[in-house]
Design an enzyme around this catalytic site. Structure first.
Site, PDB file in Angstrom:
ATOM      1  N   PRO A 203       0.809  -1.234   0.000  1.00  0.00           N
ATOM      2  CA  PRO A 203       0.000   0.000   0.000  1.00  0.00           C
ATOM      3  C   PRO A 203       0.836   1.275   0.000  1.00  0.00           C
ATOM      4  CG  PRO A 203      -0.956  -1.596   1.489  1.00  0.00           C
ATOM      5  CD  PRO A 203       0.349  -2.181   1.029  1.00  0.00           C
ATOM      6  N   TRP A 233      -2.304  -5.883  -5.009  1.00  0.00           N
ATOM      7  CA  TRP A 233      -2.315  -6.012  -6.472  1.00  0.00           C
ATOM      8  C   TRP A 233      -1.399  -7.133  -6.955  1.00  0.00           C
ATOM      9  CZ3 TRP A 233      -1.074  -0.155  -6.527  1.00  0.00           C
ATOM     10  CH2 TRP A 233      -2.193   0.563  -6.063  1.00  0.00           C
ATOM     11  N   GLU A 446       5.093  -3.745 -13.477  1.00  0.00           N
ATOM     12  CA  GLU A 446       6.485  -4.141 -13.696  1.00  0.00           C
ATOM     13  C   GLU A 446       7.367  -2.935 -14.017  1.00  0.00           C
ATOM     14  OE1 GLU A 446       7.419  -7.681 -15.827  1.00  0.00           O
ATOM     15  OE2 GLU A 446       5.447  -8.557 -15.485  1.00  0.00           O
ATOM     16  N   THR A 448       6.516   1.388 -13.845  1.00  0.00           N
ATOM     17  CA  THR A 448       5.731   2.308 -14.670  1.00  0.00           C
ATOM     18  C   THR A 448       6.626   2.909 -15.753  1.00  0.00           C
ATOM     19  OG1 THR A 448       6.202   4.323 -13.409  1.00  0.00           O
ATOM     20  CG2 THR A 448       4.383   2.940 -12.625  1.00  0.00           C
TER      21      THR A 448
END
Length: 610
Positions: A203, A233, A446, A448
């Site tokens: 987070p 995620w 992977e 940005t």
């Protein structure tokens, strides 16, 4: 459903897959130099050796040098046996996805159909790069890229499920695991009996991997670590039995006695206990892939499950991500083929104003540019995979560029395919709206694209200026390019030289403060991307012309147009880095953004005043 008994027998036949040995060549020491002091001579020798050993084209353009050893001629690394293996794999894989996988159904169910997963396991798709001795298929990077391309052309949701499993999920065990770890875990993940996941993001920690808060503390008896924390995620997070997890651990420096937290990588089994996950996330795209939050509560990890050494987790994470990025370009080149074929089928059958719409210049330009973007992406993917298979360690900047380029090119190509098809392209039944939704994540995960651009620029800016240009002829063209493309080669050579001087000037002006000049670094990164793209298309088109391939003339045109237009973009970006007008624009943009953030809303008054 394809039954795979014969297929698997063929894949695992002894001798079909050869192990790729790392490059053995090393530069020899130069003769001793009569310097003012032996220390200065050694220092100069060490610096020059370090620079010369790096064969990365992108790294070297920041020095104004054209190091083309890894790019020209366009690499071809597959042995006859590897080609034979690949030929045996391509048709069954294509057939499986055409007959046994329903991408629309997976998207609607928000999961990969169970029968499809079982079929993929039978095909060996869960262990494509796992060595044969551990139950895998044992493919090289280049072979893997070709199969990933097929997956990308049919279903990116399935692609993420497979990629999260093997490109990053257990990739750390492949590249950093010890023999015992490989023997224990690879057979079950290769068969698909155990799904794998890569657990890094938290987070409070996205692109800044060093800021993770999950923590693992060594037990008093030194037999295990106790892990607590959560990850968000995580692809395959709700399915995985094996996780590569990154957590802070206290590391004591043996020389100073000082203890500091450093990231360590662990192999964590769900069976260890204390591992749970949340509900599948609701997403814009790649709905078929499982994405979930994963929790670790007093999870006991045996010390033998430390991956890559205590405190080396950041290095392990970067190696995993760098190693897997070429696969994204390969997958997305497959996606682009699918989108382009859809657009071509429509354009050559749709009649408007008494003509087929492919006769209109606007449509022709769209189709041609879509093909160029695909050509560049595909060329990058297979050049990088070949470099890796040849044993190169100097491909990380190229891999980062390929990820950025492919994810943006695929979005543009699919968006334009929808535009060519008009209202039909917007409809669900055409299949492109799902592809566009699926594609959006690729510019984010992977690494940005924004962070990767800075990675490319800042890494390149850390190099030293070349004392001489490498890879140029006296005329300034790049050596090894086909004569038909001499003018394009000359444009590239001039652009590399200009790029080197601009890079050097930027570093001299800003020094260590360059890290804060992101407006400038982004332009520099964009120029470097165009330079690398130009090199790969010139190299590939030259190969086709030399071999007199049936598509050579077509490829020559693509390369010529690409380099012409890329040269203009490079000049604009390099001018922006040095221009006082651009400097003022960047300053104003910075102020506008700060004012917006301070206000928390749009600042400009409404036109009606109410």
């Amino acid at each position: 459903m394809i039954r795979a008994s014969k297929f698997l027998w063929a894949l695992n036949r002894p001798g079909l897959v050869k192990e790729i040995s790392p490059a053995a060549s090393r530069l020899q020491s130069t003769a001793a130099q009569p310097a003012a002091s032996e220390r200065e001579a050694q220092k100069a020798h060490k610096m020059s050796k370090k620079v010369e050993m790096n064969k990365s084209f992108v790294m070297n353009i920041f020095r104004g040098a054209a190091m083309t050893e890894q790019a020209i001629p366009y690499p071809s690394v597959l042995s006859d046996e590897q080609k034979e293996t690949l030929e045996m794999l391509v048709d069954p894989t294509e057939k499986f996805f055409e007959e046994c996988n329903d991408a629309a159904k997976n998207d609607a169910m928000e999961k990969v159909d169970d029968q499809t997963l079982e079929g993929l396991k039978e095909l060996g798709a869960f262990g494509l790069q796992v060595p044969v001795e551990f139950g895998g298929v044992g493919l090289s990077n280049t072979q893997y890229a070709r199969l990933v391309e097929i997956v990308g052309s049919h279903d990116l949701g399935v692609g993420i499920t497979l990629g999260a499993h093997q490109s990053i999920g257990f990739k750390g065990i492949l590249i950093a695991g010890n023999p015992e770890q490989k023997a224990k875990y690879l057979p079950k993940v290769a068969s698909g009996e155990h799904m794998a996941a890569f657990a890094l993001t938290e987070p409070s920690s996205g692109s800044d991997a060093g800021s993770i808060r999950s923590r693992a503390v060594l037990s008093e008896d030194g037999s295990h670590y106790v892990l607590n924390g959560s990850k968000i995620w995580i692809s395959n997070g709700g399915l995985a039995e094996v996780f590569t997890v990154f957590a802070q651990t206290p590391i004591t420096n043996p020389k100073t006695g000082v203890t500091k937290d450093k990231v360590t990588a662990f192999i964590v089994e769900r069976a260890f206990g204390g591992v749970s996950h949340g509900l599948p996330e609701k997403k814009m795209g790649i709905k078929a892939s499982n994405t979930a939050e994963v929790y670790f509560e007093d999870t006991k990890i045996p010390v033998e499950n430390v991956l890559g050494g205590s405190g080396n987790g950041f290095k392990v994470a970067m190696e995993i991500l760098n190693n897997g990025r070429f696969g994204m370009a390969a997958a997305l080149s497959g996606t682009m083929r699918y989108s382009i074929k859809k657009a071509l089928d429509f354009a050559t059958s749709r009649m408007q104003f008494g003509q087929r719409i492919d006769s209109f210049g606007t449509i022709q330009e769209k189709l041609a540019r879509m093909a160029m973007l695909h050509y560049v992406t595909e060329s990058m993917a297979y050049m990088i995979s070949s470099n890796m298979d040849s044993g190169s360690k100097d491909y990380h900047l190229e891999a980062a560029i390929s990820k950025c380029f492919a994810s943006e090119a695929a979005w543009t190509v699919t968006d334009e395919a929808i535009q060519v098809m008009g209202g039909m392209g917007f409809m669900k039944e055409a299949g492109l709206e799902r592809v566009l939704r699926d594609l959006r994540i690729f510019r984010i995960f992977e690494g940005t694209n924004d962070i990767l651009r800075l990675f490319v620029a800042l890494t390149g800016e850390g190099t030293k200026r070349a004392k001489r240009a490498i890879g140029f002829t006296n005329g300034g063209t790049i050596e090894g390019i086909h004569p038909n493309l001499n003018e394009s080669s000359l444009l590239l050579g001039r652009a590399i030289e200009a790029f080197g001087y601009t890079s050097e000037g930027l570093l001299m002006k800003h020094g260590k403060n360059i890290i804060g000049q992101q407006f400038l670094l982004n332009r520099l990164a964009n120029a470097s991307m165009d330079l690398y793209a130009s090199l790969v298309v010139l190299s590939r088109a030259s190969r086709s012309l030399t071999l007199n391939l049936s598509s050579a003339d077509h490829e020559e045109k693509i390369a010529r147009v690409w380099v012409n237009e890329a040269s203009d973009r490079i000049q604009l970006n390099l001018t922006a880095v040095k221009s006082s007008v651009s400097e003022k624009n960047f300053s104003d943009l910075e102020t506008i953004a700060k004012e917006l953030c301070s206000n928390g809303d749009i600042i400009a008054e409404r036109p009606l005043g109410i």
